[in-house]
Design a protein around this motif. Structure first.
Motif, PDB file in Angstrom:
ATOM      1  N   SER A 118      -1.141   5.655  -2.726  1.00  0.00           N
ATOM      2  CA  SER A 118      -1.124   6.393  -1.459  1.00  0.00           C
ATOM      3  C   SER A 118       0.273   6.265  -0.835  1.00  0.00           C
ATOM      4  O   SER A 118       0.893   5.209  -0.888  1.00  0.00           O
ATOM      5  N   CYS A 119       0.725   7.377  -0.298  1.00  0.00           N
ATOM      6  CA  CYS A 119       2.108   7.423   0.177  1.00  0.00           C
ATOM      7  C   CYS A 119       2.208   6.944   1.610  1.00  0.00           C
ATOM      8  O   CYS A 119       2.464   7.723   2.530  1.00  0.00           O
ATOM      9  N   ARG A 120       1.969   5.650   1.792  1.00  0.00           N
ATOM     10  CA  ARG A 120       2.104   5.057   3.117  1.00  0.00           C
ATOM     11  C   ARG A 120       3.587   4.900   3.442  1.00  0.00           C
ATOM     12  O   ARG A 120       4.416   4.759   2.553  1.00  0.00           O
TER      13      ARG A 120
ATOM     14  N   GLY B 168       5.697  -1.794   1.157  1.00  0.00           N
ATOM     15  CA  GLY B 168       5.036  -1.831  -0.143  1.00  0.00           C
ATOM     16  C   GLY B 168       5.258  -0.528  -0.902  1.00  0.00           C
ATOM     17  O   GLY B 168       5.658  -0.525  -2.071  1.00  0.00           O
ATOM     18  N   HIS B 169       5.019   0.588  -0.239  1.00  0.00           N
ATOM     19  CA  HIS B 169       5.215   1.865  -0.933  1.00  0.00           C
ATOM     20  C   HIS B 169       6.696   2.170  -1.131  1.00  0.00           C
ATOM     21  O   HIS B 169       7.075   2.806  -2.119  1.00  0.00           O
ATOM     22  N   TYR B 170       7.518   1.696  -0.215  1.00  0.00           N
ATOM     23  CA  TYR B 170       8.965   1.887  -0.409  1.00  0.00           C
ATOM     24  C   TYR B 170       9.403   1.229  -1.727  1.00  0.00           C
ATOM     25  O   TYR B 170      10.137   1.834  -2.518  1.00  0.00           O
TER      26      TYR B 170
ATOM     27  N   GLY C 120       7.444  16.564   0.465  1.00  0.00           N
ATOM     28  CA  GLY C 120       6.566  15.616  -0.219  1.00  0.00           C
ATOM     29  C   GLY C 120       7.286  14.323  -0.575  1.00  0.00           C
ATOM     30  O   GLY C 120       8.493  14.306  -0.763  1.00  0.00           O
ATOM     31  N   CYS C 121       6.492  13.250  -0.652  1.00  0.00           N
ATOM     32  CA  CYS C 121       7.041  11.959  -1.079  1.00  0.00           C
ATOM     33  C   CYS C 121       7.569  12.115  -2.507  1.00  0.00           C
ATOM     34  O   CYS C 121       6.885  12.670  -3.364  1.00  0.00           O
ATOM     35  N   PRO C 122       8.777  11.642  -2.766  1.00  0.00           N
ATOM     36  CA  PRO C 122       9.389  11.911  -4.084  1.00  0.00           C
ATOM     37  C   PRO C 122       8.933  10.991  -5.218  1.00  0.00           C
ATOM     38  O   PRO C 122       9.412  11.139  -6.336  1.00  0.00           O
ATOM     39  N   HIS C 123       7.974  10.057  -4.962  1.00  0.00           N
ATOM     40  CA  HIS C 123       7.766   9.027  -5.984  1.00  0.00           C
ATOM     41  C   HIS C 123       7.313   9.588  -7.340  1.00  0.00           C
ATOM     42  O   HIS C 123       7.752   9.135  -8.384  1.00  0.00           O
ATOM     43  N   GLU C 124       6.450  10.620  -7.293  1.00  0.00           N
ATOM     44  CA  GLU C 124       5.920  11.136  -8.554  1.00  0.00           C
ATOM     45  C   GLU C 124       6.996  11.844  -9.374  1.00  0.00           C
ATOM     46  O   GLU C 124       7.123  11.619 -10.580  1.00  0.00           O
TER      47      GLU C 124
END
Ligand SMILES: [Zn+2]
Ligand SMILES: [Zn+2]
Length: 213
Positions: free
Chosen positions: A2-4, A8-10, A156-160
């Motif tokens: 989850s993109c919190r 942690g998500h950072y 959008g969050c770039p993680h993917e």
């Protein structure tokens, strides 16, 4: 995942970039395939900047911190400000200027790298003499740019995409305050930052010999 907006998500985003084969790069060389220019515009809190900087160093990631000399929220000329710059350098990060147009007061504290605070379109991407403007070519190109402004990844969050190697290269703007302080919205996050700030201010008053009883 989850993109919190929390540390942690950072850390997961940084790990995703590594898994995608990216390398963290400083402004200076033009973008090449696989480069990530991760920058932090420090608008509000040196404390938040330092917490993020420590986490990055633990993960062996070096980024660029752009600090203000004209912030209404912190004083870079104070002992605390000087200590923050020293610590950022010690951790291997780059330190540039987050400038208020049209003032580019670069001095020996800064690398010649500038980001404008709340830039307006008419000067945002103009070249700056003697310095790199992070909003100018070749570093700024909308498809290769992501920002967390106001606790919202517009694209959008770039993680993917990072994990999958979906960007040729990328500049990312991350504001540490949003990740260090917690809240479901920007407004709530700012309120939790102000609560922490109040405790810190009380400590500063005590350290300054002010009687608080
Ligand atoms: Zn994410
Ligand atoms: Zn700013």
């Amino acid at each position: 995942m989850s993109c919190r907006f929390d540390l942690g998500h950072y850390a997961e985003i940084l790990e995703a970039a590594k898994a995608g084969g990216y390398r963290f790069t400083f402004f200076g060389e033009p973008p090449a395939r696989g480069d990530i220019f991760l920058r932090h515009d420090i608008d509000l809190s040196l404390d938040a900047a330092l917490q993020m900087a420590e986490l990055e160093a633990e993960l062996d990631v070096q980024t660029t911190y752009l600090l203000m000399t004209e912030s209404v929220f912190y004083n870079l000329a104070s002992r605390e400000g000087a200590a923050a710059i020293a610590r950022l350098r010690e951790l291997g990060h780059a330190v540039g200027l987050h400038a208020v147009h049209p003032n580019v007061g670069l001095d020996e504290r800064f690398d010649p790298v500038v980001s404008w605070h709340n830039p307006q379109a008419e000067y945002m991407s103009a070249s700056i003499s003697g310095a790199i403007n992070v909003y100018a070519e070749p570093y700024f190109d909308p498809p290769s740019y992501r920002s967390d402004s106001n606790q919202h990844w517009r694209a959008g969050c770039p993680h993917e995409e990072l994990r999958g190697g979906g960007f040729a290269w990328l500049q990312i703007l991350v504001h540490p305050e949003i990740w260090v302080y917690q809240g479901a919205t920007m407004g709530l996050t700012m309120r939790s930052m102000l609560n922490a700030e109040k405790a810190r201010r009380l400590e500063q008053l005590a350290a300054d010999g002010i009687h608080l009883d």
